[in-house]
Design a protein around this motif. Sequence first.
Motif, PDB file in Angstrom:
ATOM      1  N   GLY B 137       0.346  -1.412   0.240  1.00 21.49           N
ATOM      2  CA  GLY B 137      -0.260   0.107  -0.052  1.00 21.49           C
ATOM      3  C   GLY B 137       0.884   1.360  -0.098  1.00 21.49           C
ATOM      4  N   ILE B 138       2.081   1.312   0.119  1.00 20.57           N
ATOM      5  CA  ILE B 138       3.140   2.463   0.057  1.00 20.57           C
ATOM      6  C   ILE B 138       3.224   3.497  -1.126  1.00 20.57           C
ATOM      7  CG2 ILE B 138       5.405   3.827   0.434  1.00 20.57           C
ATOM      8  CD1 ILE B 138       5.505   0.617   2.644  1.00 20.57           C
ATOM      9  N   PRO B 139       3.377   4.407  -1.108  1.00 21.09           N
ATOM     10  CA  PRO B 139       3.380   4.946  -2.921  1.00 21.09           C
ATOM     11  C   PRO B 139       4.708   4.899  -2.671  1.00 21.09           C
ATOM     12  CG  PRO B 139       2.680   6.464  -0.813  1.00 21.09           C
ATOM     13  CD  PRO B 139       2.023   5.252  -0.079  1.00 21.09           C
ATOM     14  N   LYS B 142       5.302   6.327  -6.099  1.00 21.64           N
ATOM     15  CA  LYS B 142       4.859   7.900  -6.940  1.00 21.64           C
ATOM     16  C   LYS B 142       5.646   8.706  -5.385  1.00 21.64           C
ATOM     17  CE  LYS B 142       0.621   9.203  -6.572  1.00 21.64           C
ATOM     18  NZ  LYS B 142       0.700   9.754  -8.102  1.00 21.64           N
ATOM     19  N   LEU B 305      12.124   8.502   3.366  1.00 16.81           N
ATOM     20  CA  LEU B 305      11.363   7.417   3.742  1.00 16.81           C
ATOM     21  C   LEU B 305       9.792   6.677   3.914  1.00 16.81           C
ATOM     22  CD1 LEU B 305      12.002   4.118   5.638  1.00 16.81           C
ATOM     23  CD2 LEU B 305      11.092   5.881   7.819  1.00 16.81           C
ATOM     24  N   PHE B 306       9.645   6.464   3.293  1.00 17.19           N
ATOM     25  CA  PHE B 306       8.859   5.733   2.598  1.00 17.19           C
ATOM     26  C   PHE B 306       7.660   4.822   3.801  1.00 17.19           C
ATOM     27  CE2 PHE B 306       9.473   7.817  -1.128  1.00 17.19           C
ATOM     28  CZ  PHE B 306       8.898   9.289  -0.867  1.00 17.19           C
ATOM     29  N   GLN B 307       6.775   4.192   4.705  1.00 16.03           N
ATOM     30  CA  GLN B 307       6.775   3.028   5.820  1.00 16.03           C
ATOM     31  C   GLN B 307       5.126   2.690   5.338  1.00 16.03           C
ATOM     32  OE1 GLN B 307       9.108   2.930   8.862  1.00 16.03           O
ATOM     33  NE2 GLN B 307       6.796   1.846   9.748  1.00 16.03           N
ATOM     34  N   GLY B 308       4.817   1.612   5.507  1.00 14.62           N
ATOM     35  CA  GLY B 308       3.349   0.976   5.894  1.00 14.62           C
ATOM     36  C   GLY B 308       3.338  -0.420   5.316  1.00 14.62           C
ATOM     37  N   PRO B 315      -4.671  -2.941   1.889  1.00 14.44           N
ATOM     38  CA  PRO B 315      -3.411  -2.130   1.632  1.00 14.44           C
ATOM     39  C   PRO B 315      -3.043  -2.075   0.301  1.00 14.44           C
ATOM     40  CG  PRO B 315      -2.494  -2.508   3.307  1.00 14.44           C
ATOM     41  CD  PRO B 315      -3.830  -3.553   2.960  1.00 14.44           C
ATOM     42  N   SER B 318      -5.518  -0.553  -2.077  1.00 13.13           N
ATOM     43  CA  SER B 318      -5.633   1.114  -2.096  1.00 13.13           C
ATOM     44  C   SER B 318      -4.587   1.231  -3.089  1.00 13.13           C
ATOM     45  CB  SER B 318      -5.295   1.929  -0.797  1.00 13.13           C
ATOM     46  OG  SER B 318      -4.182   3.073  -0.768  1.00 13.13           O
ATOM     47  N   ALA B 322      -5.210   4.208  -6.363  1.00 13.05           N
ATOM     48  CA  ALA B 322      -4.802   4.931  -6.686  1.00 13.05           C
ATOM     49  C   ALA B 322      -4.528   5.253  -7.993  1.00 13.05           C
ATOM     50  CB  ALA B 322      -3.824   4.993  -5.286  1.00 13.05           C
TER      51      ALA B 322
END
Lengths: 440, 440
Positions: B137-139, B142, B305-308, B315, B318, B322
């Motif tokens: 689910g982490i963009p 993008k 940092l992108f986290q999820g 997710p 999602s 998107a």
Amino acid sequence: MAEPLRIALAGLGTVGAGVIRLLAENGELIARRAGRPIEVVAVSARDRGKDRGIALAGYDWHDDMTAFAALDAVDVVVELVGGSDGPALTLARKTLAAGKGLVTANKAMIAHHGMELAALAEANGAPLRYEAAVAGGIPAIKGLAEGAAANRIERIYGILNGTCNFILSEMAATGRDFADVLAEAQALGFAEADPGFDIEGTDAAHKLAILAAIAFGTALDFASVDVTGIARIRAGDIAQARALGYVIRLIGIADCDLAGQEAGGEAQLFQRVAPYLVPVDHPLAGVTGATNAVVAEGNFVGRLLFQGAGAGDGPTASAVVADLVDIARGNTPPPFSLPAALLAASVPADPGHRRSRAYVRFMVADRPGVLAEITAAMRDAGVSIESFIQQGHPDEEDGQPVLVSMVTHDGPEAGVARALALLEQSPSLAEAPLVMRLLG
Amino acid sequence: MAEPLRIALAGLGTVGAGVIRLLAENGELIARRAGRPIEVVAVSARDRGKDRGIALAGYDWHDDMTAFAALDAVDVVVELVGGSDGPALTLARKTLAAGKGLVTANKAMIAHHGMELAALAEANGAPLRYEAAVAGGIPAIKGLAEGAAANRIERIYGILNGTCNFILSEMAATGRDFADVLAEAQALGFAEADPGFDIEGTDAAHKLAILAAIAFGTALDFASVDVTGIARIRAGDIAQARALGYVIRLIGIADCDLAGQEAGGEAQLFQRVAPYLVPVDHPLAGVTGATNAVVAEGNFVGRLLFQGAGAGDGPTASAVVADLVDIARGNTPPPFSLPAALLAASVPADPGHRRSRAYVRFMVADRPGVLAEITAAMRDAGVSIESFIQQGHPDEEDGQPVLVSMVTHDGPEAGVARALALLEQSPSLAEAPLVMRLLG
């Protein structure tokens, strides 16, 4: 390759100079990614003669930056002047009214006038972008408005002010008191000579109001952000929090109850900037120094975290130019994700009904009876106490006030407020109690 | 409101059903954000009769999903069938060749055939998006391709496989051994019955190769990712790492040396998936359970940092939706950020020249001389030892091999390899040594 995107740059402080350096250093790469070159053609700043370490000879210089709006040779104006009103706002209005794109890092202007500017942008088919206004180099607005676009956002919160986070993490690392660390931060350039906007929470509130509008689709409402700064936090609070398994962070947090709106009334928008106790195993607890972090909780994606440098010329320039790349590529969604006309009116949520656990700290004259007085007030206000700590400091002097703190069980915020009202006249309290919520 | 974006959905497993649930629950909100409704009009799956907890009556059912490519009533095909080749690839090719958009969560297909599909998409003016293929689910795509677009990316790395991260953090939390925790993960549904793709690092390598192409502008090169899985990690390694101030994480990491390319030759692309020792104060050390995180280091923005959530139906749905919102809004950059024809050829970097600190673990027969033998080999190979630990276990049985580990000083990776070659025939070693780098 297609025609260049032609930029006029207003403001040549550290960020403006950073944008020029970035475009010089990464320009070829950016042109390939954007499908067309991004070229600064005109610049404006207060002092033409100042040495900024960059060559300005190739740019069309304007003493009056508002002239940018009338230049045929300009596609997008980048506003890096700052200030919620005054020349920046004039420039923004003229630029958008002329149908030119506007990219800005000006959080105060967007927080105060974002609705008007978004409507103007949409009416004139002009892109308005402001990624650099929130959380510096982090693509938080993009992550929220585009990356999480499939979700109803249930809550958004984060560390939105690098100065406060630097001070709080430095206080925790060294055990020093607020005033001492603030002075160091000022000496290091992490805090302004006039630090009010940062330490009182105003800067974080600007960013939070912007994020909330995008997250919940509500009209910007900066005025109703409930703001508490960090200046009253003592080294003793940080030590108590640590003993309980928490760190203290200035958090901006917002949620929105749409039930009223769905029943034909108004959405209840909660927006708060305040120091919170953050559990040590929460991702925000590990965010130290001037770093920023934004968390969005979506109903399908769950918890997303975006983290990075919250300020500085390089990161801010990175966000400004990312907006320019988007414009060059033609990715220009409405400024607040929804068209401005669709942003819903809201009323500020009554915080009294909110439930939370709270840390409450008293500075008390160390005499018999004071603990009984405090606990009686809590009982009378219906507040249930989970833990209660009175720690003598090894270096404490006789007669000095002593720090006493407690953590309440989960309960309505109004309960704690009632209890503190009962204690307001107490001669045992050397100063007003400090309340900080626990981030749940 | 504008015409709907009409979707054909191939694959109705947990993610496919999640997409249908998401569009049903958040559809009105998404239509406002996207400027037009997103409507599933056709579906396909293996078993029409299976109960998926969602109503399929309103959709045009196709037994043969490749028929989607020929349907006038379809704008975008969402491929959630999986598999690098076979029906998924056939569907992808037909869809793009017909000028329709393709959204996929299929990391194996993109890692193996992304270049061909990107070229096909560009030739036919068809959007190709695959946010859900990397880090759930982490963009992350993008964030990298758009949010960090102004930067030369110096390094990209992260936790790209939730199954491995669950196993490693569970091993650390409980002190249990790999096989034991894997069995639990399988029972809980965090690991597949056939866990090879995950625990051998293949899944993370798919994602890493995709991220590297976007980050560095190099042609996808999955085949040359240097992959080591986690199956050989013992509870003792995790204990040793902790004693040294590290946790163990399966890390995908890539960088690219463009110097050769600028001199008219080829870029040197380094791509590795392997367990690393991560300092406890690094943001990735706090990433536990099935969470994913991606770090991009840019030359202006610094560390992002992108986290999820790295997996799961919500997710992943999602991320899929998107992509659909982006297509509905007209935000359709080239699939790998640069046009496929501009992606540069590269050669795999020789890891022997890379410098790092390494953790090296031996299982040794506990007899005099073995430490001297190991240290002599290190000396002869020019490897400098920073620390050397031999810890007896309280429950150790006589005659059982003993875990001995060391950490080297920073040095070329070839040195450690040379030392281990010298020890290859040693009767003192009960199994091949295990080498893990320290994340610097």
